[in-house]
Structures are given as C-alpha cells and as structure tokens.
Design a protein around this motif. Structure first.
Motif, PDB file in Angstrom:
ATOM      1  N   ARG A 191       0.842  -1.191   0.000  1.00  0.00           N
ATOM      2  CA  ARG A 191       0.000   0.000   0.000  1.00  0.00           C
ATOM      3  C   ARG A 191       0.876   1.239   0.000  1.00  0.00           C
ATOM      4  O   ARG A 191       2.093   1.156   0.180  1.00  0.00           O
ATOM      5  N   ARG A 192       0.251   2.353  -0.166  1.00  0.00           N
ATOM      6  CA  ARG A 192       0.968   3.624  -0.120  1.00  0.00           C
ATOM      7  C   ARG A 192       0.656   4.346   1.187  1.00  0.00           C
ATOM      8  O   ARG A 192      -0.331   4.040   1.866  1.00  0.00           O
ATOM      9  N   ILE A 193       1.513   5.313   1.515  1.00  0.00           N
ATOM     10  CA  ILE A 193       1.257   6.123   2.704  1.00  0.00           C
ATOM     11  C   ILE A 193      -0.054   6.883   2.513  1.00  0.00           C
ATOM     12  O   ILE A 193      -0.297   7.484   1.466  1.00  0.00           O
ATOM     13  N   ASP A 194      -0.890   6.852   3.536  1.00  0.00           N
ATOM     14  CA  ASP A 194      -2.168   7.560   3.473  1.00  0.00           C
ATOM     15  C   ASP A 194      -2.427   8.257   4.807  1.00  0.00           C
ATOM     16  O   ASP A 194      -1.567   8.279   5.694  1.00  0.00           O
ATOM     17  N   VAL A 195      -3.611   8.827   4.930  1.00  0.00           N
ATOM     18  CA  VAL A 195      -3.963   9.556   6.154  1.00  0.00           C
ATOM     19  C   VAL A 195      -3.850   8.658   7.373  1.00  0.00           C
ATOM     20  O   VAL A 195      -3.315   9.051   8.414  1.00  0.00           O
ATOM     21  N   ALA A 196      -4.357   7.434   7.257  1.00  0.00           N
ATOM     22  CA  ALA A 196      -4.324   6.519   8.395  1.00  0.00           C
ATOM     23  C   ALA A 196      -2.899   6.211   8.825  1.00  0.00           C
ATOM     24  O   ALA A 196      -2.601   6.123  10.028  1.00  0.00           O
ATOM     25  N   VAL A 213       9.952  15.987   5.144  1.00  0.00           N
ATOM     26  CA  VAL A 213       9.444  15.059   4.142  1.00  0.00           C
ATOM     27  C   VAL A 213      10.356  15.110   2.929  1.00  0.00           C
ATOM     28  O   VAL A 213      10.629  16.188   2.387  1.00  0.00           O
ATOM     29  N   CYS A 214      10.834  13.945   2.483  1.00  0.00           N
ATOM     30  CA  CYS A 214      11.754  13.921   1.341  1.00  0.00           C
ATOM     31  C   CYS A 214      11.443  12.725   0.454  1.00  0.00           C
ATOM     32  O   CYS A 214      11.239  11.606   0.938  1.00  0.00           O
ATOM     33  N   THR A 222       1.802  14.839  -1.608  1.00  0.00           N
ATOM     34  CA  THR A 222       0.736  14.083  -0.961  1.00  0.00           C
ATOM     35  C   THR A 222       0.914  14.074   0.553  1.00  0.00           C
ATOM     36  O   THR A 222      -0.039  14.323   1.309  1.00  0.00           O
ATOM     37  N   VAL A 223       2.130  13.785   1.010  1.00  0.00           N
ATOM     38  CA  VAL A 223       2.388  13.717   2.448  1.00  0.00           C
ATOM     39  C   VAL A 223       2.197  15.083   3.103  1.00  0.00           C
ATOM     40  O   VAL A 223       1.593  15.198   4.181  1.00  0.00           O
ATOM     41  N   ALA A 224       2.699  16.135   2.458  1.00  0.00           N
ATOM     42  CA  ALA A 224       2.543  17.481   3.018  1.00  0.00           C
ATOM     43  C   ALA A 224       1.070  17.850   3.141  1.00  0.00           C
ATOM     44  O   ALA A 224       0.648  18.433   4.153  1.00  0.00           O
ATOM     45  N   ASP A 225       0.270  17.510   2.134  1.00  0.00           N
ATOM     46  CA  ASP A 225      -1.164  17.802   2.189  1.00  0.00           C
ATOM     47  C   ASP A 225      -1.827  17.042   3.336  1.00  0.00           C
ATOM     48  O   ASP A 225      -2.708  17.577   4.033  1.00  0.00           O
ATOM     49  N   ILE A 226      -1.419  15.796   3.552  1.00  0.00           N
ATOM     50  CA  ILE A 226      -1.988  15.003   4.640  1.00  0.00           C
ATOM     51  C   ILE A 226      -1.637  15.616   5.986  1.00  0.00           C
ATOM     52  O   ILE A 226      -2.487  15.725   6.885  1.00  0.00           O
ATOM     53  N   LEU A 227      -0.384  16.033   6.139  1.00  0.00           N
ATOM     54  CA  LEU A 227       0.041  16.630   7.405  1.00  0.00           C
ATOM     55  C   LEU A 227      -0.762  17.890   7.719  1.00  0.00           C
ATOM     56  O   LEU A 227      -1.206  18.094   8.852  1.00  0.00           O
TER      57      LEU A 227
END
Length: 247
Positions: A191-196, A213-214, A222-227
């Motif tokens: 899977r990919r990193i997600d909100v959960a 985040v790098c 995507t990660v920045a938006d989730i954070l």
C-alpha cells in the motif's frame, strides 16, 4: 539521492574516496576524505562534479548521508540508467579516486540538535538519505529528542541502511510502508502512505513536531497535504523533493 545542481559561489574542493559500502543492489554509500571541509548540518547537500580526460564535465547534487565528522563526507548514491555521474560513482569509481565537491548547500531543510521539538521524518525511496543524516546527528549529539520515521519503499530489497535501522534505538520509532512487495511473513497487502498511516505512525498535531518530508515530487506533495489536513502547522513542515532526470 540526486538533485538538480544548485549554483553558488562556494569553492570546489578535491575529495578522494576513502571507503564505500553497498546499501542495495543499485545504491552505494561513499565516504570521502575532503581536506578543509567546513562542516555541515544534517539535511544539507553538496554538488559533485566529475571531469573526463577530454575535459567534459558532469555535475549532480547529492544529500549528505551523515552528520559532520571532521574532513569526512558521506553520500549515498542511487544508480540511474544512463546517469553520467551516478553510474560512475556506483561502478568503476575506486578507493583513492578523486572527485570535486562543493558545499554545503541549503539550510532550511536541516535539523539542529538544539531544537527540542519532536521530529517526524517521512521518506520516499532514496529520500531517506538526508533524513538518515538527521537520525545519525541525533545519536552523535547525544540528545533525547523523540523521532518517528515513516519510510515508504517499493520492496524490502530497496531498504537503505538496513542493519542500522533495524537495530532498536531508544526514542527513534520506525514504520515501514511497502508499495509493491511485502517482507516475507508480513501480513497484509502492499500500500501507499495515506492519512491513516501518518495519523497512526506520526505525532499528533498538538505536539508541535518538526516535520521533514523527502522523496519524489508527487510523494512529497501528498504527504505534506496530509500533514496539513491532520492539523500540523504548515510552517513546521519542511520538504525536499526530486523528480525524473538523467541522473
């Protein structure tokens, strides 16, 4: 990890390869002797320049993989097909061979041991390199700042710094996310990193963590938006990204 080279008025210095070790079948850590090195912060990077016998030059930028250690500089290079610099550094480049290095470069995407805030590191693939420098800088400084690392990679064979990361360290929590193939015996599906993932493996927003985040551009965005969606202060989210190139 390769980046687009950054121009500047920093001086080029001649470094020589002191030792190397393979991290994966396509990635190698290179340790250089670099007299006169001024030191650096964990998270900074350098320009690397090679000059052929006919005078042709090729230049790329790479993240520093370890904290400052006198005149020693450590890089981890991912070999890229047809990469003018990476194919040489991960192939015929031998102990004692020279290379030119310029730096250190950058200061915003950097962690300082004097910062007491908890730290969240989120790495995509070779984006682990500058984040590993931060983990190592924590150890070298002897501080107890709590760290959490979420490391996304495609398969177990692509894990950088495997022995070091698998050795438990007090105050450093590591979570792996595999996107194509799971380790043998691990339940679940790739899977990919997600909100959960970030909500479970990261710090609660109210802790005021410093977030680094790098990775590839899409991953970082995507990660920045989730954070941000989880309530983290955008001013405490620092990103470093890389995109497709010849190297």
């Amino acid at each position: 990890m390769a980046r687009t080279a950054v121009s500047g008025r920093l001086a080029w210095r001649v470094a020589r390869l002191a030792e190397f070790r393979d991290e994966t079948p396509t990635a190698r850590t290179l340790v250089f002797d670099l007299p006169g090195w001024p030191g650096h912060l964990a998270g900074q990077h350098v320009d690397v320049r090679l000059t052929a016998a006919d005078g042709y030059r090729a230049q790329r930028s790479y993240s520093l993989a370890a904290p400052a250690d006198g005149d020693r500089v450590e890089l981890t290079v991912q070999r890229v097909a047809d990469g003018e610099v990476s194919e040489h550094l991960t192939g015929p480049y031998a102990v004692g061979d020279p290379v030119e290095i310029r730096g250190p470069i950058g200061g915003w995407f950097a962690w300082r041991p004097t910062d007491p805030a908890p730290v969240l590191l989120v790495a995509g693939g070779s984006g682990i390199v500058p984040l590993m420098a931060m983990i190592r800088a924590r150890r070298a400084a002897g501080v107890r700042t709590p760290f959490k690392l979420i490391y996304s990679l495609r398969t177990p064979a692509e894990l950088y710094y495997a022995d070091e990361l698998r050795t438990p360290v007090a105050g450093v929590d590591v979570t792996y996310v595999y996107t194509r193939e799971l380790p043998e015996g691990r339940p679940g599906i790739p899977r990919r990193i997600d909100v959960a993932t970030i909500n479970t493996a990261g710090w609660p927003a109210e802790f005021g963590a410093s977030c680094f985040v790098c990775g590839p551009t899409g991953f970082v965005e995507t990660v920045a938006d989730i954070l941000v969606a989880l309530g983290h202060d955008p001013h405490r989210i620092r990103t470093e990204r890389f995109g497709p190139s010849r190297d």
